[in-house]
Design an enzyme around this catalytic site. Structure first.
Site, PDB file in Angstrom:
ATOM      1  CB  THR A  14      -0.924   0.024   1.237  1.00 57.02           C
ATOM      2  OG1 THR A  14      -0.132   0.246   2.410  1.00 57.02           O
ATOM      3  CG2 THR A  14      -1.697  -1.277   1.368  1.00 57.02           C
ATOM      4  CB  CYS A  15       0.092   4.680  -1.032  1.00 55.05           C
ATOM      5  SG  CYS A  15      -0.084   4.227  -2.769  1.00 55.05           S
TER       6      CYS A  15
END
Length: 399
Positions: free
Chosen positions: A338-339
């Site tokens: 994920t970011c």
């Protein structure tokens, strides 16, 4: 495809290294299903259930669904003769869908909505847990149908999760609840406690059992209805990256304490993690990599918002390895997909130089992993591949 347990032996944690057979099987599954994956071995569930049953021969084991609420886990344990510990209406629906007899269930959430009570009763589960007067009062309309356990609090600063911080009452409060229940014509079946998750000292159980025995004696002295059940909860420890006491040795002092209870008292327990933690292995692949501050960062297609959610919620330290064999290892970081910057699986870990697409394997991934995973950032959760199922079922994949 049925895989023999002697071949796919993921529960060994004396070494993180994988055998050639294990490596080949993992690669075969990735070629067939892609990554990330969770490999759930039903034989290990059976093994763990039997080990705890042997260690606690006079205790009825109610598997707590919370750490791994999969239908195949329920079916596997049902075939082993297990009972089940429920805490929500969703868990009631799960066991009902697997045709678990309601008399083999208890509902142990100390705080319930009226709908939760009605859902459980409609299914046929009649044993509930309370720890305060407000909760006891909820059962007045159902007093002809239910049997209650009073949950006592035993604080445990040594446990990862001190569950008595959130639930449970004092011995004095327990006696007051039992007296009030008699006044309201509500049947109190017995007492319960939970000494906390990953409890490594069996003396915590011994002290709690002894205190409960004293409460049972006080109940008789106060001319209140005798109690017939003691629920000793869960919390039995498993080894992640450090060894814990073998379960037979761990349970010896617990059995000695239980032997001092009146013969009329039935003892039950609520194991969860111990049954399923070793039963699941994760497989993630390297999406990309970069060098930062002298370490190689490998970005995996699974992370703490997915199968490694226990790193945030459960404080577990999963043994990690790779399929690549190389004597030269480098300081590395394993990050999730994920970011989010907190999505980091492991730091300062020595790994061989990996290429994009190489696989990273996590062991001991059965408890509080897929159960607490999310679809954050729209990265899909790992698919669960079922191994060594009963002959009543077919090997299949759960999304």
């Amino acid at each position: 495809m049925a895989i023999a347990h002697s071949v796919l032996n993921f529960q060994s944690y004396s070494s993180n290294a994988l055998s050639a057979q294990e490596s080949q099987l993992i690669q075969t599954y990735v070629e067939q299903f892609g990554a990330p994956l969770l490999l759930l071995d039903c034989d290990i569930i059976r093994q763990q259930y039997r080990a705890l049953s042997h260690a606690l021969p006079n205790v009825t084991l109610h598997f707590a669904l919370k750490p791994l609420p999969h239908p195949v886990v329920v079916q596997t344990l049902l075939e082993e003769g297990a009972s089940f510990d429920l805490a929500t209406s969703g868990e009631v629906e799960l066991v009902a869908s697997q045709n678990v007899p309601a008399e083999r269930t208890i509902h142990t959430h100390p705080i319930k909505r009226d709908q939760d009570i009605r859902d459980a009763l409609e299914y046929g589960c009649t044993v509930f847990v309370v720890d305060n007067i407000n909760e006891l009062e909820k059962f007045i309309p159902y007093r002809e149908q239910v049997e209650l356990l009073i949950r006592l609090s035993f604080r445990n600063s040594e446990a990862f999760a001190d569950l008595s911080r959130k639930f449970g009452c004092s011995t004095t409060q327990a006696l007051e609840l039992i007296a009030k229940a008699k006044q309201w014509n509500i049947h109190i079946k017995g007492l319960s406690f939970h000494v906390g998750s990953q409890t490594v000292n069996p003396q915590k159980y011994v002290d709690a059992i002894n205190t409960c025995r004293e409460v049972m004696e006080q109940v008789i002295e106060l001319n209140l209805p005798a109690l017939s059940t003691l629920d000793i909860g869960g919390g039995f420890p498993v080894s992640y990256n450090s060894q814990v006491m073998p379960i037979d040795l761990f349970c010896q002092p617990i059995n000695q304490a239980l032997a001092l209870l009146p013969e009329t008292v039935q003892v039950i327990a609520e194991p969860g993690r111990f049954i399923v933690a070793q039963a699941m292995t994760s497989v993630a692949s390297v999406m990309g990599q970069a060098e930062r501050d002298g370490q190689i960062w490998y970005y995996l297609d699974d992370g703490i918002y997915g199968s490694f959610s226990g790193l945030m919620f459960d404080d577990a330290k999963y043994p990690l390895t790779t399929l690549k064999k190389n004597d030269q290892v480098l300081p590395s970081v394993l990050a999730g997909p994920t970011c989010d910057s907190i999505d980091v699986v492991a730091e300062n870990i020595l790994l061989p130089k990996l290429d994009n697409g190489d696989l990273v394997i996590g062991r001991m991934m059965g408890a509080y992993t897929s159960a607490t995973a999310t679809d954050f950032n729209f990265f899909k959760r790992a698919q669960t591949i079922l191994l060594n199922e009963s002959s009543l079922c077919e090997n299949k994949m759960l999304g």
